[in-house]
Design a protein around this motif. Sequence first.
Motif, mmCIF file in Angstrom:
data_model
loop_
_atom_site.group_PDB
_atom_site.id
_atom_site.type_symbol
_atom_site.label_atom_id
_atom_site.label_comp_id
_atom_site.label_asym_id
_atom_site.label_seq_id
_atom_site.Cartn_x
_atom_site.Cartn_y
_atom_site.Cartn_z
ATOM 1 N N SER A 157 0.829 -1.208 0.000
ATOM 2 C CA SER A 157 0.000 0.000 0.000
ATOM 3 C C SER A 157 0.866 1.262 0.000
ATOM 4 C CB SER A 157 -0.920 -0.008 1.218
ATOM 5 O OG SER A 157 -1.648 1.192 1.305
ATOM 6 N N ASN A 158 1.898 1.276 0.837
ATOM 7 C CA ASN A 158 2.788 2.438 0.897
ATOM 8 C C ASN A 158 3.597 2.601 -0.387
ATOM 9 O OD1 ASN A 158 1.996 3.182 3.496
ATOM 10 N ND2 ASN A 158 3.496 1.817 4.468
ATOM 11 N N SER A 159 3.966 1.457 -0.998
ATOM 12 C CA SER A 159 4.696 1.528 -2.275
ATOM 13 C C SER A 159 3.830 2.162 -3.348
ATOM 14 C CB SER A 159 5.145 0.128 -2.703
ATOM 15 O OG SER A 159 6.068 -0.415 -1.787
ATOM 16 N N LEU A 160 2.550 1.768 -3.369
ATOM 17 C CA LEU A 160 1.629 2.358 -4.350
ATOM 18 C C LEU A 160 1.463 3.854 -4.104
ATOM 19 C CD1 LEU A 160 -1.106 -0.437 -4.562
ATOM 20 C CD2 LEU A 160 0.612 0.168 -6.286
ATOM 21 N N ARG A 161 1.382 4.221 -2.812
ATOM 22 C CA ARG A 161 1.280 5.648 -2.502
ATOM 23 C C ARG A 161 2.526 6.389 -2.973
ATOM 24 N NH1 ARG A 161 -0.771 3.675 2.576
ATOM 25 N NH2 ARG A 161 -3.028 4.052 2.765
ATOM 26 N N ALA A 162 3.694 5.765 -2.738
ATOM 27 C CA ALA A 162 4.947 6.393 -3.177
ATOM 28 C C ALA A 162 4.975 6.557 -4.689
ATOM 29 C CB ALA A 162 6.139 5.546 -2.717
ATOM 30 N N VAL A 163 4.472 5.522 -5.408
ATOM 31 C CA VAL A 163 4.417 5.616 -6.880
ATOM 32 C C VAL A 163 3.511 6.761 -7.310
ATOM 33 C CG1 VAL A 163 3.618 4.448 -8.968
ATOM 34 C CG2 VAL A 163 4.972 3.187 -7.286
ATOM 35 N N MET A 164 2.354 6.877 -6.682
ATOM 36 C CA MET A 164 1.411 7.934 -7.036
ATOM 37 C C MET A 164 1.996 9.317 -6.748
ATOM 38 S SD MET A 164 -1.055 6.318 -8.340
ATOM 39 C CE MET A 164 -2.211 7.683 -8.500
ATOM 40 N N ILE A 165 2.642 9.435 -5.579
ATOM 41 C CA ILE A 165 3.265 10.727 -5.236
ATOM 42 C C ILE A 165 4.379 11.069 -6.231
ATOM 43 C CG2 ILE A 165 4.654 11.933 -3.509
ATOM 44 C CD1 ILE A 165 3.111 10.347 -1.359
ATOM 45 N N ALA A 166 5.230 10.057 -6.546
ATOM 46 C CA ALA A 166 6.320 10.283 -7.500
ATOM 47 C C ALA A 166 5.779 10.654 -8.873
ATOM 48 C CB ALA A 166 7.196 9.033 -7.593
ATOM 49 N N MET A 167 4.691 9.985 -9.285
ATOM 50 C CA MET A 167 4.075 10.302 -10.581
ATOM 51 C C MET A 167 3.532 11.723 -10.592
ATOM 52 S SD MET A 167 4.179 7.577 -12.645
ATOM 53 C CE MET A 167 2.735 7.499 -13.684
ATOM 54 N N ALA A 168 2.899 12.115 -9.488
ATOM 55 C CA ALA A 168 2.339 13.463 -9.407
ATOM 56 C C ALA A 168 3.452 14.514 -9.460
ATOM 57 C CB ALA A 168 1.528 13.618 -8.129
#
Length: 459
Positions: free
Chosen positions: A159-170
Motif C-alpha cells: 500500500s505504501n509503495s503504491l502511494r509512493a508511486v502515485m506521489i512520484a508520478m504526481a
Amino acid sequence: MSIKRMLLIILLLVALISVGINAVILGSLTDRFFSNYLNEVYDSHIEQIMDYALKVLKEKTITKEQLKADMETHLVDPIFRIRLFDSEGKLLEDVSSDMHMRGMMMDGRLARMRSNGDEVTDQFILEDDGGTWGSIYITRYSAADNSLVARLFKMSLLSNSLRAVMIAMAISASIALLISRLMSKDLKETAILASDIQSGKQVKFERSIVSEITSIRSSLHDLSTKLRLKQKGRKELTDKLIHETRTPLTIIKTHLEGIEDGVIAADQVEIELLKNQVEIITSLIKGLSGMIEADALQNEMSIEEFELNKLLKQILSGLSTQFSNKGLKIILDSEDKVIMRTDKFKLSQVFYNLLNNAWKYTDAGGHVTISYNRSGDFININIADNGSGIDNDDLKHIFDAYYRGKDQAGSGDGIGLYIVKGNMTLLGGDVSVSSAVGDGTEFVLSLPVTYNNGEAEEV
C-alpha cells in the motif's frame, strides 16, 4: 506529437520505472529482513517456553490462571497456539491467539490457512537429567511469510509503495509540465524569431535556459545579420547605379539638346564626348551582375594607364553645357602632364560626384576651379567652389551613406560623397574637405600615381 506531451510521457515513464524498481528491491530486502527477524523471534520464544514449561512441571507451584497468563505472553507471530501436557499425557493448558482468530474472521484468505496447510505443529519433549517431565505442542505458521503480522506487513508495504508511486508520478508530472511549458515557450519564441527573420524584421537575440535552443537562436541571429547586410549591400549597389547613371545621361541629354538647337556642333569631338558617356553608362550597367549576389566581390579594380589632364578635360567638356546653362564657370587651373596607372572609371566617378555637388550648391555667377600637383609618388587634386558651403555640424557626416545636411533636404539621395570616399579608399588614397558657410567648399584628393594594392610606385 507535441514536445510538451512527449516530455510529459517520458518523465512519467522514467518516474514509474524508477519508483517501481526501487519498490521491488526495497520490498524484497525489507521482506527478507522481516522474515529473518520473525524466525529469530520464534527460536528465542521456543527456548523461553521450554524453560518455563519445564520449571512449571518440576515445581508444580504455579496456579492454572498464572500458567495461562504466562503462556499467553508467548503467543507472538509466528506462534498462535501452545498446549502443555504432563508426563502422563494430561493436558494442563491450551492457549491460542485472539489476534489469529480475529484475523481469520476479518480476512477470508487468512481463514483458509488451515485447509491450505499453512500451519504446522511442533512437538517438544520436556526432559532433563531427572527424566521426562512432559511435552509441549506449539502450533505456528508453516513459514514466517504466512503469519498474520507478516501478511499485514506486506499489505502495508504494498500500500505504501503504491502511494509512493502515485506521489512520484504526481511530482514527475508537475515537473514535466513545468519543463515542457518552458521548452514549449522557448521553441514557440524561436519559431516567431525565424518568422520575423523571414519577414525581414529586425530581431533581438535572447538566451534560453536550454543550450541547444540558445545555439539555434544564435545561428538564426547570425543569419538575420547576414541577410540584412546582404539587403543593405544590394540597396547600396542599386542606389549607386541610379546615382551614377544620372550624370552621363544628363550630359548626353544637354548636348543633344545643344546640337538640336544649333548651339553645339555635331563634330568628331562632340561625338567622342557622347561615346565616352555611353561607355560610362555601359560600365555602370555591368555592375548589375553584382546585384544578383551581394556577397560577391564588389570592389574589383580595372587598372589602366591614362593621362590625368586629358581625362579632366573630357569630363569638363561633358559638363560644360550643364554649367553654362546655370551661369557657372568651370576652370581647369593646371596643365601638367601626369601619367597615371589606376582605375580610370572609379576616379572619374569621384570627379563627376564632386563637380555635380559643386554645380548643385553654387549660385549663378559662381565658379568651380580644379587644380592638381604631383608630390613624389602621389598626386594631389583640389576641387574648389565659391558656393553656399557646408555647416560645421554637417561637415563630419558628409561622407556617410544617405546623409543629407539640415539645409539640403530633398536636394539629393545622400550617396554621392559616400561613393567618393569609398572609391578613394579603393584607389589607395584619401579625401579631405574644408568649408565655411557662404564662402564655398574645397575637396582635396590625394592618391598614388600608380596603383599597387593601395601603395604608390614610381612611374
